[in-house]
Design a protein around this motif. Structure first.
Motif, PDB file in Angstrom:
ATOM      1  N   LEU A   1       0.828  -1.205   0.000  1.00  0.00           N
ATOM      2  CA  LEU A   1       0.000   0.000   0.000  1.00  0.00           C
ATOM      3  C   LEU A   1       0.863   1.256   0.000  1.00  0.00           C
ATOM      4  O   LEU A   1       2.028   1.239   0.413  1.00  0.00           O
ATOM      5  N   GLU A   2       0.282   2.348  -0.422  1.00  0.00           N
ATOM      6  CA  GLU A   2       0.919   3.656  -0.332  1.00  0.00           C
ATOM      7  C   GLU A   2       0.320   4.389   0.869  1.00  0.00           C
ATOM      8  O   GLU A   2      -0.874   4.257   1.148  1.00  0.00           O
ATOM      9  N   VAL A   3       1.164   5.144   1.569  1.00  0.00           N
ATOM     10  CA  VAL A   3       0.700   5.822   2.788  1.00  0.00           C
ATOM     11  C   VAL A   3       0.894   7.332   2.665  1.00  0.00           C
ATOM     12  O   VAL A   3       1.967   7.803   2.281  1.00  0.00           O
ATOM     13  N   VAL A   4      -0.153   8.062   3.014  1.00  0.00           N
ATOM     14  CA  VAL A   4      -0.102   9.524   3.026  1.00  0.00           C
ATOM     15  C   VAL A   4      -0.123   9.994   4.477  1.00  0.00           C
ATOM     16  O   VAL A   4      -1.019   9.630   5.247  1.00  0.00           O
ATOM     17  N   GLY A   5       0.871  10.780   4.848  1.00  0.00           N
ATOM     18  CA  GLY A   5       0.901  11.369   6.180  1.00  0.00           C
ATOM     19  C   GLY A   5       0.167  12.690   6.176  1.00  0.00           C
ATOM     20  O   GLY A   5       0.420  13.558   5.333  1.00  0.00           O
ATOM     21  N   ILE A   6      -0.771  12.854   7.107  1.00  0.00           N
ATOM     22  CA  ILE A   6      -1.576  14.080   7.197  1.00  0.00           C
ATOM     23  C   ILE A   6      -1.097  14.871   8.409  1.00  0.00           C
ATOM     24  O   ILE A   6      -1.091  14.363   9.531  1.00  0.00           O
ATOM     25  N   PHE A   7      -0.659  16.094   8.177  1.00  0.00           N
ATOM     26  CA  PHE A   7      -0.071  16.905   9.231  1.00  0.00           C
ATOM     27  C   PHE A   7      -1.123  17.736   9.980  1.00  0.00           C
ATOM     28  O   PHE A   7      -2.106  18.174   9.416  1.00  0.00           O
ATOM     29  N   HIS A   8      -0.886  17.914  11.285  1.00  0.00           N
ATOM     30  CA  HIS A   8      -1.741  18.744  12.137  1.00  0.00           C
ATOM     31  C   HIS A   8      -3.174  18.216  12.236  1.00  0.00           C
ATOM     32  O   HIS A   8      -4.143  18.982  12.240  1.00  0.00           O
TER      33      HIS A   8
ATOM     34  N   ASN B   1      -3.034  19.441   3.993  1.00  0.00           N
ATOM     35  CA  ASN B   1      -1.629  19.478   4.392  1.00  0.00           C
ATOM     36  C   ASN B   1      -1.120  18.047   4.571  1.00  0.00           C
ATOM     37  O   ASN B   1      -1.197  17.476   5.671  1.00  0.00           O
ATOM     38  N   MET B   2      -0.623  17.451   3.506  1.00  0.00           N
ATOM     39  CA  MET B   2      -0.246  16.042   3.557  1.00  0.00           C
ATOM     40  C   MET B   2       0.831  15.728   2.536  1.00  0.00           C
ATOM     41  O   MET B   2       1.072  16.513   1.610  1.00  0.00           O
TER      42      MET B   2
END
Length: 319
Positions: free
Chosen positions: A32-39, A48-49
């Motif tokens: 899988l691909e992972v997106v980090g979401i900030f704040h 904001n990711m």
């Protein structure tokens, strides 16, 4: 499912970084691909990711705080804010979310799940107050931080023959105060789950003095009252002078203990497995030393069970 997101929300807790690392690396291992979401949810609304890779989460397992940062987000409580978040999820191809935080974070998770985006919650809070799991991420580290502070305060309390009041975190739950008080040998523990009896507190202090005890430690959970307020009541009832130490946000920081790192790793991996299985509205936790996942509604419908036996033991051992 090809792409998932991960965010941290609410108060930070030691071990959040270790959980982020586990989510990213387990997901990549599974293709899988992972997106980090900030704040937190605010970052979700704002878009904001960024995509996280193996290197993105290198050298963070030992760090306190959260690499993804955290924030309160009143806007997400509105329908307009929730719609913005959903639009961002669609625009970025995110099909499921891992949300690390406490009960407020879980409520946001349920909102997204009901709108077609399956979410899995990881219990990250030093208060240890999420029903359905024996322990939350960060509790063990915070506990050891408080114990270390109590030990140091006892040194000076002994040197000056004084009673010290130590205010710890715990708005609605007294686990941190209770566990730290028992482990630190506190003479009195004041927590939200037990109605305070000032006469009993005074009697315990006087009983210790009568047998030659010259110093005492009192632990007060902030949800009952502040340490300063308690000190004023003690002076009013018994003319006992005290010193107050407010530990504050030091309890949230620091490198996570081995236990919290292991829990975070297991929680993160399990959360990814749940999403891959196509489930949402689930929370991961640990019960009887086994990592489990359960319907997140249980975290709202059940009350956290207070350990009355431990509280009684703390009184028996501090005579």
């Amino acid at each position: 499912m090809k792409r998932i997101g991960v965010l941290t929300s609410g108060g930070d807790a030691p071990g959040m970084n270790a959980a982020i690392r586990a989510v990213v690396r387990k997901a990549i291992y599974e293709g899988l691909e992972v997106v980090g979401i900030f704040h937190g949810y605010q970052g979700l609304i704002d878009g904001n990711m960024e995509v996280l890779n193996l290197g993105s989460v290198g050298d963070i397992i030992q760090r306190g705080g959260t690499k993804l940062y955290s924030a309160r987000c009143p806007e997400f409580r509105t329908e307009e804010g929730q719609q913005k978040a959903i639009e961002q999820l669609k625009a970025n191809g995110i099909e499921g979310l891992v949300i690390i935080g406490g009960d407020g974070s879980y409520r946001g998770s349920m909102t997204l799940t009901k709108n077609g985006f399956p979410c899995v919650g990881i219990p990250g809070t030093i208060d240890n107050d999420i029903p359905g799991t024996d322990y939350t991420l960060g509790f063990d580290t915070a506990l050891n931080t408080v114990i270390d502070c109590i030990d140091k305060i006892r040194d000076t309390a002994t040197s000056h023959d004084r009673t010290f009041i130590v205010e710890v975190m715990g708005r609605d739950a007294g686990d941190l105060a209770l566990w730290a008080g028992l482990a630190g040998g506190a003479e009195t523990i004041i927590i939200p789950e037990v109605k305070m009896n000032m006469e009993e507190v005074v009697e315990r202090l006087k009983s210790g003095t009568s047998r030659g005890k010259k110093h005492s430690i009192i632990i007060v959970a902030e949800g009952v009252m502040s340490g300063s307020e308690f000190a004023a009541k003690l002076m009013e009832h018994a003319n006992i002078e005290t010193r107050v130490s407010v530990l504050g946000h030091i309890q949230r920081g620091g490198s996570p203990t081995g236990r919290d790192r292991v829990l975070a790793s297991m929680f993160g991996a399990r959360a990814v497995e749940v999403l891959i299985a196509g489930s949402g509205g689930r929370a991961v936790g640990i019960q009887n030393h086994q990592v489990i996942d359960y319907d997140m509604n249980e975290a709202f419908e059940k009350s956290e069970v207070f350990d009355q036996n431990m509280y009684q033991l703390s009184k028996e051992l501090s005579i």
